[in-house]
Design an enzyme around this catalytic site. Sequence first.
Site, mmCIF file in Angstrom:
data_model
loop_
_atom_site.group_PDB
_atom_site.id
_atom_site.type_symbol
_atom_site.label_atom_id
_atom_site.label_comp_id
_atom_site.label_asym_id
_atom_site.label_seq_id
_atom_site.Cartn_x
_atom_site.Cartn_y
_atom_site.Cartn_z
ATOM 1 N N THR A 249 42.128 32.143 19.421
ATOM 2 C CA THR A 249 41.818 33.468 18.874
ATOM 3 C C THR A 249 41.439 33.354 17.407
ATOM 4 O O THR A 249 40.505 34.010 16.941
ATOM 5 C CB THR A 249 43.019 34.423 19.031
ATOM 6 O OG1 THR A 249 43.388 34.478 20.407
ATOM 7 C CG2 THR A 249 42.684 35.821 18.543
ATOM 8 N N SER B 145 37.667 32.027 25.794
ATOM 9 C CA SER B 145 37.656 33.430 26.205
ATOM 10 C C SER B 145 38.005 34.358 25.049
ATOM 11 O O SER B 145 37.719 35.557 25.092
ATOM 12 C CB SER B 145 38.658 33.648 27.342
ATOM 13 O OG SER B 145 39.962 33.294 26.927
ATOM 14 N N LYS B 146 38.608 33.829 24.000
ATOM 15 C CA LYS B 146 39.068 34.661 22.884
ATOM 16 C C LYS B 146 37.914 35.231 22.056
ATOM 17 O O LYS B 146 38.117 36.171 21.290
ATOM 18 C CB LYS B 146 40.015 33.864 21.979
ATOM 19 C CG LYS B 146 41.289 33.404 22.677
ATOM 20 C CD LYS B 146 42.143 34.564 23.175
ATOM 21 C CE LYS B 146 43.480 34.091 23.716
ATOM 22 N NZ LYS B 146 44.337 35.209 24.143
ATOM 23 N N ASP B 147 36.718 34.683 22.209
ATOM 24 C CA ASP B 147 35.547 35.287 21.547
ATOM 25 C C ASP B 147 35.413 36.752 21.941
ATOM 26 O O ASP B 147 35.024 37.599 21.138
ATOM 27 C CB ASP B 147 34.254 34.571 21.962
ATOM 28 C CG ASP B 147 34.071 33.235 21.273
ATOM 29 O OD1 ASP B 147 34.970 32.813 20.530
ATOM 30 O OD2 ASP B 147 33.028 32.602 21.504
#
Length: 346
Positions: free
Chosen positions: A79, A47-49
């Site tokens: 991240t 999800s850090k994209d």
Amino acid sequence: MEHKIQAFDSVLDLIGNTPLIRLNKIASPFKGEFYAKVEAFNPGHSSKDRIAAYIIQEAEKKGILTPGSTIIETTSGNTGFSIAMVSIIKGYQCILAVSSKSSKDKIDMLRSMGAKVYVCPAHVSADDPRSYYQVAKRLHEETKGSIYINQYFNELNMEAHYQSTGPEIWNQTGGQITHLVACSGTGGTISGTARYLKEQNPDIRILGVDAFGSVLKKYHETGEFDADEIYPYRIEGLGKNLIPDATDFTSIDEFMKVTDEESAHMAREISRTEGIFAGYTCGAVMQAVKQFAARGEFNEKSRVVVIFPDHGSRYMSKVYSDQWMNDQGFFDSKHVGEGQQIQFVK
């Protein structure tokens, strides 16, 4: 007639619009319908994209980032990988201060993406000069032309998910979502997504997941930062020993704490039952679902979305290593022999 080549300009065009996948076997004991928002479908496998691309894009718009700039960040791994990936495409240098708790797989991946990595001791206070927060600040001060993303205290962390993850979940469920269950580390994912969903329907229950050894649950309930709650734990990217500004505690209805051991076994169970190669925090969030279900949180009308933040490949030397699991004492009488599936033919 010549056909147009169907191709993306770069991997950055693949960020977001991750699928919602029904959870069948693993959720069968629970009332309601359960769906995983599988963030491993992002090109950087987490999800850090979303926040890496969004924060860097906003910095470019403001003229803070210029060609040849250096991006500095603190990270438990995901991240950092996303920032390194975006930096490659956009031509920036990348320096990362990483917690020593991060798996060797994550650290090796960061190096392979061209990042300069500083591994900092995990079990020191946030204001210790050796902590990854302080090391990143020092590197930022020492590096001319650098920007410090500072995901824990950056409002854009929340904004990225408000703009993307929240609307995606609302649209994918046709507005039928009744519960969101998500881990809270920096708090950006749960807070930004929750803020959007609550605007659409204030009755949606936002359930956060915290770790034993972290201060978030008690702070949410009492407004107190209790340093006595802090002790070492193994789950990466979940819980905190400080209070991140990127967490909007008012948008979260309740927190549930989970253990290292149960979360590790649950990650393995997701992989075995659903065919989704789940990261450690995926196991944590699913373990929380189990605990919420046992308490009677859900009913037949519940439509529950569970955010699976990353991919199991990040944890080959940890959760998916029988040796590591055994070294942690996680193969108890209940799980003995669970990992022993390899047979050597002589």
